[in-house]
Structures are given as structure tokens and as C-alpha cells.
Design an enzyme around this catalytic site. Structure first.
Site, mmCIF file in Angstrom:
data_model
loop_
_atom_site.group_PDB
_atom_site.id
_atom_site.type_symbol
_atom_site.label_atom_id
_atom_site.label_comp_id
_atom_site.label_asym_id
_atom_site.label_seq_id
_atom_site.Cartn_x
_atom_site.Cartn_y
_atom_site.Cartn_z
ATOM 1 N N GLU A 1 -2.215 -3.890 12.490
ATOM 2 C CA GLU A 1 -2.141 -3.898 10.700
ATOM 3 C C GLU A 1 -2.931 -4.896 10.328
ATOM 4 O O GLU A 1 -3.093 -5.831 10.458
ATOM 5 C CB GLU A 1 -0.668 -4.062 10.648
ATOM 6 C CG GLU A 1 0.178 -3.140 11.017
ATOM 7 C CD GLU A 1 1.776 -3.547 10.589
ATOM 8 O OE1 GLU A 1 2.161 -4.118 9.498
ATOM 9 O OE2 GLU A 1 2.783 -2.868 11.075
ATOM 10 N N HIS B 1 6.023 6.710 10.291
ATOM 11 C CA HIS B 1 4.708 7.175 10.761
ATOM 12 C C HIS B 1 4.464 6.373 12.521
ATOM 13 O O HIS B 1 4.147 7.030 13.282
ATOM 14 C CB HIS B 1 3.547 6.471 9.903
ATOM 15 C CG HIS B 1 3.089 7.475 8.970
ATOM 16 N ND1 HIS B 1 1.781 7.818 9.031
ATOM 17 C CD2 HIS B 1 3.689 7.919 7.796
ATOM 18 C CE1 HIS B 1 1.642 8.728 7.701
ATOM 19 N NE2 HIS B 1 2.807 8.709 7.216
ATOM 20 N N ALA C 1 -3.769 0.300 10.731
ATOM 21 C CA ALA C 1 -3.144 0.557 9.401
ATOM 22 C C ALA C 1 -3.732 -0.439 8.303
ATOM 23 O O ALA C 1 -3.612 -1.570 8.506
ATOM 24 C CB ALA C 1 -1.743 0.408 9.532
ATOM 25 N N THR C 2 -3.966 -0.025 7.110
ATOM 26 C CA THR C 2 -4.360 -0.691 6.151
ATOM 27 C C THR C 2 -3.479 -1.004 5.032
ATOM 28 O O THR C 2 -3.840 -1.800 3.937
ATOM 29 C CB THR C 2 -5.612 -0.354 5.428
ATOM 30 O OG1 THR C 2 -5.255 0.967 4.844
ATOM 31 C CG2 THR C 2 -6.907 0.002 6.577
ATOM 32 N N SER D 1 -1.411 16.512 2.601
ATOM 33 C CA SER D 1 -2.081 17.945 3.231
ATOM 34 C C SER D 1 -2.468 17.999 4.774
ATOM 35 O O SER D 1 -2.898 18.668 5.142
ATOM 36 C CB SER D 1 -3.595 17.566 2.411
ATOM 37 O OG SER D 1 -4.138 16.505 2.878
ATOM 38 N N GLY D 2 -1.679 16.799 5.465
ATOM 39 C CA GLY D 2 -1.946 16.958 6.812
ATOM 40 C C GLY D 2 -2.790 15.892 7.421
ATOM 41 O O GLY D 2 -3.177 16.010 8.522
ATOM 42 N N LYS D 3 -3.584 15.121 6.731
ATOM 43 C CA LYS D 3 -4.707 14.358 6.978
ATOM 44 C C LYS D 3 -4.352 13.450 8.134
ATOM 45 O O LYS D 3 -5.284 13.423 9.124
ATOM 46 C CB LYS D 3 -5.117 13.498 5.762
ATOM 47 C CG LYS D 3 -5.497 13.943 4.757
ATOM 48 C CD LYS D 3 -5.953 13.060 3.401
ATOM 49 C CE LYS D 3 -4.880 12.262 3.161
ATOM 50 N NZ LYS D 3 -3.562 12.848 2.304
ATOM 51 N N SER D 4 -3.354 12.522 8.174
ATOM 52 C CA SER D 4 -2.862 11.764 9.172
ATOM 53 C C SER D 4 -2.655 12.318 10.422
ATOM 54 O O SER D 4 -3.198 11.797 11.542
ATOM 55 C CB SER D 4 -1.880 10.684 8.630
ATOM 56 O OG SER D 4 -2.234 9.947 7.621
ATOM 57 N N GLY E 1 -5.613 15.836 -0.353
ATOM 58 C CA GLY E 1 -4.462 15.570 -1.056
ATOM 59 C C GLY E 1 -3.284 14.923 -0.564
ATOM 60 O O GLY E 1 -3.405 14.968 0.803
#
Length: 177
Positions: free
Chosen positions: A69, A57, A41-42, A20-23, A17
Site C-alpha cells: 500500500e 479486493h 495499491a494507491t 468494467s473489469g479492469k482490476s 469505466g
């Protein structure tokens, strides 16, 4: 070309979610595998708030990162022998969805581009979101996008060597080969 400590071809999917700490988990994993990882990065920058989020980030990552990018054509970058964080599938899907306005065409293009990207001899760590857990939206466009995102997540997960779900900052292994 910088060879990573782990030069084998590998696909990792990190899902969860929002916040949630994904990156951060993906970045730590990449740094554990390479001294010079790539951050792909998308995101399309839609507004000032999102621009500030992107800057935060970028500042969090150190100089050891190569930042690229690319909103859609990820495979046009030569990533052989590299460890790459692709952040994120959700925004990548958004870029195709807004152009196509058709879920099936967007999904076909995403799958084809994913296949071209993952044909490279690289370790690819994909970050994605679980957006379909909040119930069915009353907005038709949102429902279509949720379908696209869910189907693309399934496509990537089926091809991934590892799938990790982030729950409140804690990685939970879903699939490991």
C-alpha cells in the site's frame, strides 16, 4: 528477488469505466506473467464503505500476491524483476491533487514519480479510469481533477507498450507494440 516468467521491462495501461473489469483483468494478466506478482495499491481509505471495498479486493487475490500500500511515492519500492499491478492511477492522482490543490503542480509531480517508477526493470500494469466521458461537470474542482486525470492517462498511454480498454468485461486492444 523472484524473477517473473516475463522479466522484460514493460508498461501496460488498462483503462475503462467503473466496474468494467479492469482490476480483475490486470490481476489475470499479472498471474499469467508471474507466479508471485505484486499488487501496488494507491488508495487512501476515506470511509468505511471504501475500506470494505479494499478488503473484498484483497480477499479476491490469493496468497501468491505481495501486497504493497503506497499512496504517492511508488518508486521507493524495489520492484526490479517483478510483475506489478498498480491500482489505480485515478486514486494516485487524487492523492497528489488533494495535497497540491493545483493541477499543473500535481501533474508535474505525478509525471516525475511515474518516470522514476518506470525506470525500474519491471513489468508494470497500470489500472486507470476514464472519468471524462460523462460530460463536463458544473463543479470547478471536479473539472480540474478530470483534466488532471485525463492528462496523466495520456502521459502513461504514450509511454505504454500496450493499452487495453475494458468494455463490459471485454478487453479491447487500443495499442500494442
Amino acid at each position: 528477488m523472484e524473477m517473473s516468467r516475463s522479466t522484460m521491462k514493460k508498461i501496460v495501461l488498462i483503462t475503462g469505466g467503473q466496474r468494467s473489469g479492469k482490476s480483475q483483468y490486470a490481476e489475470r494478466l499479472a498471474l499469467s506473467l508471474s507466479d508471485k506478482p505484486v499488487y501496488l495499491a494507491t488508495a487512501h481509505i476515506w470511509d468505511e464503505e471504501f475500506q470494505q471495498r479494499v478488503i473484498r479486493h484483497q480477499q479476491r487475490r490469493g496468497l501468491e500476491w505481495t501486497n504493497i500500500e503506497e499512496e504517492k511515492q511508488l518508486s521507493r519500492h524495489d520492484l526490479r524483476g517483478r510483475v506489478v499491478v498498480v491500482d489505480c492511477i485515478t486514486l494516485w492522482c487524487t492523492n497528489f491533487f488533494f495535497e497540491e490543490q493545483d493541477v499543473n503542480r500535481a501533474l508535474d509531480k505525478l509525471k516525475a514519480e511515474f518516470d522514476r517508477l518506470t525506470a525500474q526493470d519491471a513489468t508494470l500494469i497500470f489500472v486507470t479510469n476514464e472519468i471524462g466521458w460523462g460530460g463536463v461537470s458544473d463543479n470547478a474542482v471536479q473539472r480540474q481533477f478530470t483534466d488532471l486525470q485525463g492528462w496523466m492517462n495520456q502521459y502513461v498511454a504514450q509511454r505504454a507498450d500496450e493499452v487495453i480498454m475494458m468494455v463490459s468485461g471485454i478487453p479491447v486492444t487500443i495499442k500494442k507494440s
